[in-house]
Structure formats: C-alpha cells, structure tokens
Motif scaffolding. Structure first.
Motif, short mmCIF file in Angstrom:
data_model
loop_
_atom_site.label_atom_id
_atom_site.label_comp_id
_atom_site.label_asym_id
_atom_site.label_seq_id
_atom_site.Cartn_x
_atom_site.Cartn_y
_atom_site.Cartn_z
N LEU A 83 0.82 -1.20 0.00
CA LEU A 83 0.00 0.00 0.00
C LEU A 83 0.86 1.26 0.00
N SER A 84 0.61 2.12 -0.95
CA SER A 84 1.31 3.40 -1.02
C SER A 84 0.46 4.49 -0.37
N LYS A 85 1.04 5.67 -0.18
CA LYS A 85 0.28 6.80 0.33
C LYS A 85 -0.89 7.13 -0.61
N ARG A 86 -0.64 7.05 -1.91
CA ARG A 86 -1.72 7.33 -2.87
C ARG A 86 -2.86 6.32 -2.73
N ASP A 87 -2.53 5.05 -2.54
CA ASP A 87 -3.56 4.03 -2.33
C ASP A 87 -4.43 4.40 -1.13
N LEU A 88 -3.78 4.78 -0.05
CA LEU A 88 -4.52 5.09 1.18
C LEU A 88 -5.39 6.33 1.01
N LEU A 89 -4.89 7.33 0.29
CA LEU A 89 -5.71 8.52 0.02
C LEU A 89 -6.97 8.15 -0.74
N PHE A 90 -6.83 7.34 -1.79
CA PHE A 90 -8.00 7.02 -2.60
C PHE A 90 -8.90 5.98 -1.93
N PHE A 91 -8.36 5.17 -1.01
CA PHE A 91 -9.24 4.35 -0.17
C PHE A 91 -10.15 5.27 0.65
N SER A 92 -9.59 6.35 1.15
CA SER A 92 -10.39 7.28 1.95
C SER A 92 -11.44 8.00 1.10
N VAL A 93 -11.07 8.38 -0.14
CA VAL A 93 -12.06 8.98 -1.03
C VAL A 93 -13.17 7.99 -1.34
N LEU A 94 -12.81 6.75 -1.65
CA LEU A 94 -13.82 5.72 -1.92
C LEU A 94 -14.69 5.50 -0.69
N ALA A 95 -14.08 5.50 0.49
CA ALA A 95 -14.85 5.32 1.72
C ALA A 95 -15.87 6.44 1.92
N LEU A 96 -15.49 7.67 1.60
CA LEU A 96 -16.43 8.79 1.68
C LEU A 96 -17.63 8.56 0.76
N ARG A 97 -17.36 8.11 -0.46
CA ARG A 97 -18.43 7.89 -1.43
C ARG A 97 -19.29 6.69 -1.06
N LEU A 98 -18.70 5.69 -0.42
CA LEU A 98 -19.48 4.55 0.04
C LEU A 98 -20.36 4.94 1.23
#
Length: 317
Positions: A83-98
């Motif tokens: 997991l990269s920092k970018r992965d974690l950022l976009f996991f958080s964006v996806l989590a917001l949308r979910l």
C-alpha cells in the motif's frame, strides 16, 4: 486521537469541492494514516507562479474561492508493504463515497518538501464524482468517522487478498470517484461490480436480480428491485455490452437514463457495504469457493445487515 502535524513526505490531495460542515475542527482521522485536514493555502500562495493553478485549475481567478479542506496522508510504510500513500488517500475517497454519495471534485496532489519548496511532485487529476445524491448535504464529523471505519475495512480486504471483492470495489471506485468519464461505460462498470460480487451463472439477468434483491431486502426501493435489475440488465447493460447503438457522443443523459444510473449506483454501493459488513470467514469462503458450492452460498445471502449498513438509505437524488 492526536494526529501528527504536516511534515516532509506527506501526500496531499486537494479538492475543488468537498463539502464538510466544519462543526468540529480539523484534522480528523479518516482511515489508516489519512486525515481530513485544512487546505494549506499559504503554501499554494507562496508557490511558484502557475503551480497552484496546475493543482487547482482556476485557483488564481478572482471569486473562485478555495475548498477549505483536503486529505493528507502521513502514513510511513515499510519497504515490503504493497500500500502506497496514494492508495490510502483514494481508499479514503472511496470510503467517503461509500458512506455518503455527496458530490466531490478532485483537483491535484502533491508531496510536501522542505521549507524552501513545500510543493513537490505535483499531479493533476481533475475528476468529479459521477453521480451524487442530494447536493445540499455535507459531510459531518460523524460521517467522517464512519467513512474512516470503511477505509480501514478496505485496507483489511486488500491485506486478506479477497480478489472478487477487490475487483468489485475497483470497478465501483472508477465509476463513483469519476475516473470513468463515459456514462455508458460507467453503467457497464456498475453491473460489472455487481457481477463480481454475486457471480451470476446460467440466466445471468434472472440470477443477478434475484440475488441482489434478496441481499438488499431490508431496503425500500421505489419499485420491485428484482424486476428492475432484470429489466435494466437486459435492456440497458446487455444492449451496451453487445454493441446495440444506445451510446451517445458528448450528449447529456435523458432524465430516465440519469435516474436509472443513480438507482444502479445506489444498489451497487449498498451491496458493497453489505459485503464489507460480512465477517472475514464468510468473505474468505465467498472468495475461494467456486462452482456449485459458491452458487449455493450466494443464493443463501439474504437480508444483509451489519455495521456499514447501519443508518444507510438509498439515495435517489
């Protein structure tokens, strides 16, 4: 939770639009090593001419305003982590949308440098969420906390190697965050996400519609969900997938197709939240089984509930 101050190496994701009600001060945790934080306006203003406008096109234009919150990843991974920092950022964006499909619009990303050059490795995304519920809503500290729990679950799914669920999440993320620009391809992507979850066999339209409607039987839908999914699979998804000319070039969706897109988005979102709510044992069973054994397990998934579906609703715009 005490969150670290910004430091060299942190990764920022900036937004044109990320509505937060500011009823609690920032930063707020939102997943592993990620927080919702204040947008670093002083760094943008002191950067080289044009750099702020690259990260946030239109930033220097008078009256454009600034979205006052952003995401910051401060996680320090080990060399053997995937997991990269970018992965974690976009996991958080996806989590917001979910958690809540409120409209967001992403500008760009940068890595924090030293005091002589705070903005390094700028990357422009310029993408917007594909479908949004009620535009008057805002994220709150409570929904940020809930999204953080979802983000942590996404990391666990990655670590467990649950390929079917990961595939479904990737298809949905491309659509809901806005990486896919085509409404028609996004529509196919939502069905692909559902198919990765429910693995329909035989008469796929009938099997998928039955399994999804049984899985989400605790939710109220404007019409019989199973019939609606079956009709859309045949008349929407099937036609597009097999080259029937329902695609449009640069055209606005009709109100009926826009409504169908929103309904399918919400059915997919709630299905994913339902699967994320299942325990690890059940998810491993669903990920590793195949053939008749898997089909039987999927047929028996009914009336799902769980932590990520608590207080959820179908957002129909």
């Amino acid at each position: 939770m005490n969150l670290p101050n910004p430091k060299q190496g942190d990764l920022y994701l900036l937004f044109h639009h990320l509505p937060y009600d500011f009823s609690a001060e920032l930063p707020l945790a939102i997943g592993l090593g990620v927080c919702l934080d204040n947008t670093p306006q002083e760094w943008l203003d002191s950067s080289d001419q044009g750099l702020a406008d690259y990260l946030l096109p239109g930033y220097s234009l008078s009256g454009m305003g600034l979205n006052n919150c952003c995401l910051r990843c401060f996680y320090q991974s080990s060399p053997d982590e995937e997991l990269s920092k970018r992965d974690l950022l976009f996991f958080s964006v996806l989590a917001l949308r979910l958690q809540s499909p409120i409209g967001i619009s992403i500008g760009g990303e940068f890595r924090v440098g030293d005091k002589n050059d705070y903005i390094l490795a700028p990357t422009l995304y310029e993408i917007s969420s594909s479908w949004n519920g009620e535009n008057c809503r805002h994220y709150t500290p409570e929904t940020i906390t809930a999204a953080g729990s979802i983000a942590d679950r996404l990391v666990k799914v990655k670590q467990l190697g649950l390929e079917r669920l990961q595939t479904s999440l990737i298809f949905f993320s491309h659509v809901t965050i806005g990486f896919s620009k085509s409404s028609q391809l996004s529509y196919l992507g939502l069905f692909a996400s559902l198919e990765a979850l429910f693995v329909p066999s035989g008469n796929k339209a009938a099997t998928l519609s039955r399994r999804v409607s049984n899985f989400l039987s605790n939710f109220q839908f404007p019409e019989p969900m199973g019939k609606w999914i079956k009709d859309e699979y045949i008349n929407g998804r099937h036609k597009l997938a097999h080259g029937i000319h329902d695609a449009a070039f640069g055209a606005t969706l009709s109100s009926s197709r826009r409504e169908a897109f929103g309904r399918l988005h919400e059915i997919t979102r709630l299905s994913l939240l339902g699967f994320l709510s299942l325990d690890d044992k059940k998810l491993n069973e669903l990920s590793k089984d195949s053939g008749n054994s898997l089909q039987k397990v999927l047929d028996n998934l009914c009336g799902v509930s769980g932590p990520f579906l608590r207080n959820q609703e179908i957002w129909l715009g």
